[in-house]
Write a protein that holds these residues in place. Sequence first.
Motif, PDB file in Angstrom:
ATOM      1  N   TYR A   1       0.848  -1.192   0.000  1.00 55.22           N
ATOM      2  CA  TYR A   1       0.000   0.000   0.000  1.00 55.22           C
ATOM      3  C   TYR A   1       0.884   1.242   0.000  1.00 55.22           C
ATOM      4  N   PHE A   2       0.278   2.372  -0.301  1.00 55.68           N
ATOM      5  CA  PHE A   2       0.960   3.661  -0.164  1.00 55.68           C
ATOM      6  C   PHE A   2       0.066   4.564   0.679  1.00 55.68           C
ATOM      7  N   LEU A   3       0.632   5.656   1.168  1.00 58.17           N
ATOM      8  CA  LEU A   3      -0.108   6.571   2.029  1.00 58.17           C
ATOM      9  C   LEU A   3      -0.548   7.792   1.235  1.00 58.17           C
ATOM     10  N   ASP A   4      -1.832   8.111   1.308  1.00 56.51           N
ATOM     11  CA  ASP A   4      -2.388   9.302   0.676  1.00 56.51           C
ATOM     12  C   ASP A   4      -3.037  10.136   1.767  1.00 56.51           C
ATOM     13  N   GLN A   5      -2.308  11.180   2.166  1.00 54.75           N
ATOM     14  CA  GLN A   5      -2.744  12.032   3.273  1.00 54.75           C
ATOM     15  C   GLN A   5      -3.015  11.191   4.531  1.00 54.75           C
ATOM     16  N   GLY A   6      -2.098  10.273   4.767  1.00 52.68           N
ATOM     17  CA  GLY A   6      -2.170   9.448   5.967  1.00 52.68           C
ATOM     18  C   GLY A   6      -3.072   8.238   5.846  1.00 52.68           C
ATOM     19  N   GLU A   7      -3.854   8.116   4.748  1.00 51.52           N
ATOM     20  CA  GLU A   7      -4.749   6.985   4.552  1.00 51.52           C
ATOM     21  C   GLU A   7      -4.069   5.911   3.697  1.00 51.52           C
ATOM     22  N   LYS A   8      -4.244   4.670   4.090  1.00 58.07           N
ATOM     23  CA  LYS A   8      -3.660   3.567   3.331  1.00 58.07           C
ATOM     24  C   LYS A   8      -4.456   3.317   2.050  1.00 58.07           C
ATOM     25  N   GLN A   9      -3.755   3.276   0.919  1.00 56.98           N
ATOM     26  CA  GLN A   9      -4.359   2.962  -0.373  1.00 56.98           C
ATOM     27  C   GLN A   9      -3.668   1.706  -0.915  1.00 56.98           C
ATOM     28  N   TYR A  10      -4.434   0.635  -1.032  1.00 59.47           N
ATOM     29  CA  TYR A  10      -3.857  -0.660  -1.367  1.00 59.47           C
ATOM     30  C   TYR A  10      -3.776  -0.860  -2.874  1.00 59.47           C
ATOM     31  N   LEU A  11      -2.677  -1.464  -3.316  1.00 55.07           N
ATOM     32  CA  LEU A  11      -2.571  -1.882  -4.706  1.00 55.07           C
ATOM     33  C   LEU A  11      -3.419  -3.140  -4.908  1.00 55.07           C
ATOM     34  N   THR A  12      -3.816  -3.369  -6.143  1.00 55.86           N
ATOM     35  CA  THR A  12      -4.678  -4.514  -6.462  1.00 55.86           C
ATOM     36  C   THR A  12      -3.830  -5.709  -6.895  1.00 55.86           C
ATOM     37  N   PRO A  13      -3.916  -6.846  -6.197  1.00 60.86           N
ATOM     38  CA  PRO A  13      -3.134  -8.028  -6.600  1.00 60.86           C
ATOM     39  C   PRO A  13      -3.583  -8.555  -7.959  1.00 60.86           C
ATOM     40  N   LEU A  14      -2.612  -8.929  -8.790  1.00 64.51           N
ATOM     41  CA  LEU A  14      -2.892  -9.524 -10.087  1.00 64.51           C
ATOM     42  C   LEU A  14      -2.479 -10.987 -10.146  1.00 64.51           C
ATOM     43  N   TYR A  15      -1.362 -11.306  -9.495  1.00 63.54           N
ATOM     44  CA  TYR A  15      -0.830 -12.668  -9.602  1.00 63.54           C
ATOM     45  C   TYR A  15      -0.026 -12.985  -8.360  1.00 63.54           C
ATOM     46  N   PHE A  16      -0.209 -14.227  -7.865  1.00 61.92           N
ATOM     47  CA  PHE A  16       0.606 -14.684  -6.750  1.00 61.92           C
ATOM     48  C   PHE A  16       0.817 -16.176  -6.887  1.00 61.92           C
ATOM     49  N   ASN A  17       2.052 -16.603  -6.761  1.00 60.57           N
ATOM     50  CA  ASN A  17       2.391 -18.024  -6.814  1.00 60.57           C
ATOM     51  C   ASN A  17       3.136 -18.381  -5.538  1.00 60.57           C
ATOM     52  N   ASP A  18       2.469 -19.204  -4.722  1.00 62.42           N
ATOM     53  CA  ASP A  18       3.044 -19.566  -3.423  1.00 62.42           C
ATOM     54  C   ASP A  18       4.309 -20.398  -3.571  1.00 62.42           C
ATOM     55  N   LEU A  19       4.480 -21.055  -4.731  1.00 63.70           N
ATOM     56  CA  LEU A  19       5.627 -21.938  -4.913  1.00 63.70           C
ATOM     57  C   LEU A  19       6.912 -21.166  -5.175  1.00 63.70           C
ATOM     58  N   ASP A  20       6.828 -20.109  -6.015  1.00 62.33           N
ATOM     59  CA  ASP A  20       8.057 -19.386  -6.353  1.00 62.33           C
ATOM     60  C   ASP A  20       8.092 -17.971  -5.776  1.00 62.33           C
ATOM     61  N   ASN A  21       7.206 -17.659  -4.850  1.00 58.72           N
ATOM     62  CA  ASN A  21       7.078 -16.386  -4.125  1.00 58.72           C
ATOM     63  C   ASN A  21       6.975 -15.156  -5.032  1.00 58.72           C
ATOM     64  N   LYS A  22       6.527 -15.335  -6.277  1.00 58.98           N
ATOM     65  CA  LYS A  22       6.335 -14.195  -7.174  1.00 58.98           C
ATOM     66  C   LYS A  22       4.969 -13.563  -6.921  1.00 58.98           C
ATOM     67  N   HIS A  23       4.959 -12.230  -6.955  1.00 55.65           N
ATOM     68  CA  HIS A  23       3.721 -11.498  -6.695  1.00 55.65           C
ATOM     69  C   HIS A  23       3.696 -10.267  -7.587  1.00 55.65           C
ATOM     70  N   THR A  24       2.522  -9.980  -8.193  1.00 57.82           N
ATOM     71  CA  THR A  24       2.377  -8.820  -9.066  1.00 57.82           C
ATOM     72  C   THR A  24       1.136  -8.041  -8.656  1.00 57.82           C
ATOM     73  N   GLU A  25       1.274  -6.706  -8.586  1.00 61.04           N
ATOM     74  CA  GLU A  25       0.168  -5.825  -8.227  1.00 61.04           C
ATOM     75  C   GLU A  25       0.080  -4.686  -9.229  1.00 61.04           C
ATOM     76  N   VAL A  26      -1.049  -3.970  -9.211  1.00 69.05           N
ATOM     77  CA  VAL A  26      -1.234  -2.846 -10.118  1.00 69.05           C
ATOM     78  C   VAL A  26      -1.814  -1.650  -9.354  1.00 69.05           C
ATOM     79  N   PHE A  27      -1.335  -0.474  -9.730  1.00 73.34           N
ATOM     80  CA  PHE A  27      -1.851   0.804  -9.228  1.00 73.34           C
ATOM     81  C   PHE A  27      -2.476   1.497 -10.436  1.00 73.34           C
ATOM     82  N   GLN A  28      -3.821   1.556 -10.448  1.00 70.79           N
ATOM     83  CA  GLN A  28      -4.530   2.115 -11.591  1.00 70.79           C
ATOM     84  C   GLN A  28      -4.316   3.631 -11.690  1.00 70.79           C
ATOM     85  N   ASP A  29      -4.119   4.091 -12.944  1.00 64.95           N
ATOM     86  CA  ASP A  29      -4.024   5.534 -13.244  1.00 64.95           C
ATOM     87  C   ASP A  29      -2.990   6.226 -12.362  1.00 64.95           C
ATOM     88  N   PHE A  30      -1.799   5.691 -12.394  1.00 66.61           N
ATOM     89  CA  PHE A  30      -0.732   6.263 -11.571  1.00 66.61           C
ATOM     90  C   PHE A  30      -0.256   7.591 -12.162  1.00 66.61           C
TER      91      PHE A  30
END
Length: 722
Positions: free
Chosen positions: A664-693
């Motif tokens: 997440y990132f902080l926007d005026q002290g409020e937590k704004q979470y990124l949206t998970p796209l992919y996670f693989n528990d076997l190889d610990n890879k994780h991908t997230e997206v921040f829309q309209d950055f």
Amino acid sequence: MTEHELFYSYNKDVYRTCLYMLKNIQDAEDVCHDVFVTVFRQDWRNVTHLKAWIMRIAMNHCLNVIRKNKVKNDKQDHLQKQHEHEALTRDSVDGMVMAKLSFAELEQQLRQLPDKLRSVVTLRYIGDLSVAEISEILNIRQGTVRSRLHKALKLMRKKLEYYEKVNMKGRTVLNTVESKVKNHMKHSDHIDYPDFDKMFNSIQKDELRVADQLKERSQRGKTKVAIVLGVSVAVMATPVYAAFQYDWSDVVSHKSGIESALQAGYGQSIEQSVTAHGVTLTVHNAFVDDNRTVLLYTIKPGMETDGAEIRYDQMVLKDSEGTPIEGHYYQQWNEEQGVYQGYFETDWVMSENQSDLQFAITGVRYLQDIQEDITLDPKDNNTQKFNIQKDGIEAVEVQSFQHTEDQIMIRSNVTFTDTALKEQTWARITAYDPNGNMFKETESPVYGTEGATGAYSSTQIFNEQQFKERADHFTFTYTHEKERTDGTWNVDLSLSRQQMETGSVKKEMDIPLQSLDGEAKISSLVVTPTQIRLTIDHQEDYYRLPYRTYQLEVGGRVLEGYVSLEGTLNPNQTELRFEQFDSSLIDVSSVANKPVTLIAKDRVDEHAGDQTSIRLTNISTQPQTVTREYAGFLINWTYYLKDGNLYVGSSSPESTFGGINQTYFLDQGEKQYLTPLYFNDLDNKHTEVFQDFKGEDIDLYVSNYTTKKPDGDLRIPLNSNK
């Protein structure tokens, strides 16, 4: 007729059937033994066609073993010591020709027949059964029985093609092969039978269920090992013969306890049907114990489906008051019979000796796959949008991401004009080579997840070279309702606990799990012949047990288990379920003080993130990777802009790091979470997206992450309350 007389009347026919079907001496002896155990457990004295009934049981036992042990059957591919058999009639040309067909050659050809053909030949020539009886036992059409017999004999003839030129008084070699096969299989001079006296004594012990019933069988190295627990009460099992109308092995392959119950003859035979609007619903069998209720059913559709998927507006079990009982179903298409075979399973169990229920389906929906050609450019990394405007679907957006060095991830986001279709559509991208062959994913795809903008999203992983270089045709494929049959099909059921009683053991426990964070304890154990359930109580709502693998060790034997997510979940309880992995049932009637241990493996702990930030700078469309230490682990962060969105991937070369779950990132002290796209528990890879950055830099914080302890096994004895 006594049990002894029945056994010695049919033992040789049953053993020869097992021997020809299984092609393995030890397997044949074991299955012959279990066939008569099953027979003696039933009300066999009231069976009208006794031999056909016994052969039905024998054939089902054999077919189950063949399906379970396909590799093992090939491993020991010999029958008995082979002798040349010269007892042929030589006073005709026919006899002279067939004399050349030696015992060894004929035996070899019989062994090499496919299972489907060998089963028909065995029932016909050992069981002396009619075509109609074989049709009923194998649940195939009589025409199919005849064609399989003909095909089997024809296959055997082809291996002796040089005999075909001989004209034997107007008779064909095919007719003579049939005669020879019949004589060969009916006469048992070449068979070395097992010690039937010893077998009968063992069967009698099995029937009486004495405490040491497993001693001899375990020495033979095969089969029914009883699950025995340190408790003091058990109910004697009294199974009722369940009609083997269909082959259910594929349908219940992941419900091995039910598969074992079928083979052993447990369950209540229902065989009740209702037909309306051309659709027939039949309930065949019911299984009720203190863990669950399972119904086996078939649906004969009212139209040609070619095996395409069908669904229902509702499938439900209702109690005598009409109250719905929650459950789930699974089914498969049986092409040979033209029906859908399935099971309905619920956690509901009978509280009385008799229960009147109703099993019902409402609205049959016939589905089909629709393929829309799309002009997808596999080398274009930008988002590609395709307007569908059909069947309630508005459009699909396709994105590609580099997944690994040689794999590509395809992400498709579907928007709907009819949002009700979200839960009914299996949408995906299909790729074909110039010859029309479809490329398969390299990992299991994920369909129907909620996208960043509320769209229906699917993730598919392909070989990058195949997808980009060899694919020349792409389609957007989705499931759509082709037709439907409105109506309601009700089958009234009267389930009797006395008819289906298979024994159970219940035990309240209070065993703390001290190695876990927070307070948790094992509170109860329920053992039935088809399944063991272990309940864990915990104070924290929806607590996630930190293990990925669960086993139950009983006297040295290991049962595989899983965390149940079925039925109505109690936020303060987790249930572990264990089923048999082979053809034997859990024998709860043989209760003894044998060690029982819960084993938990592959520990993965979840941790809350701290206030350490990960700063990503100079963000652009060019992928960049930075390595930062976090919680003692080296984490690689790869980030880039695509279509105005910020994509952030994380991974670690350290095997004990489980992965970043969310940032997440902080926007005026409020937590704004990124949206998970992919996670693989076997190889610990994780991908997230921040829309309209917007911007060039960002500080990210870890919300939570996991770590692995591959050697952190947990072993908890269940025989005491210590």
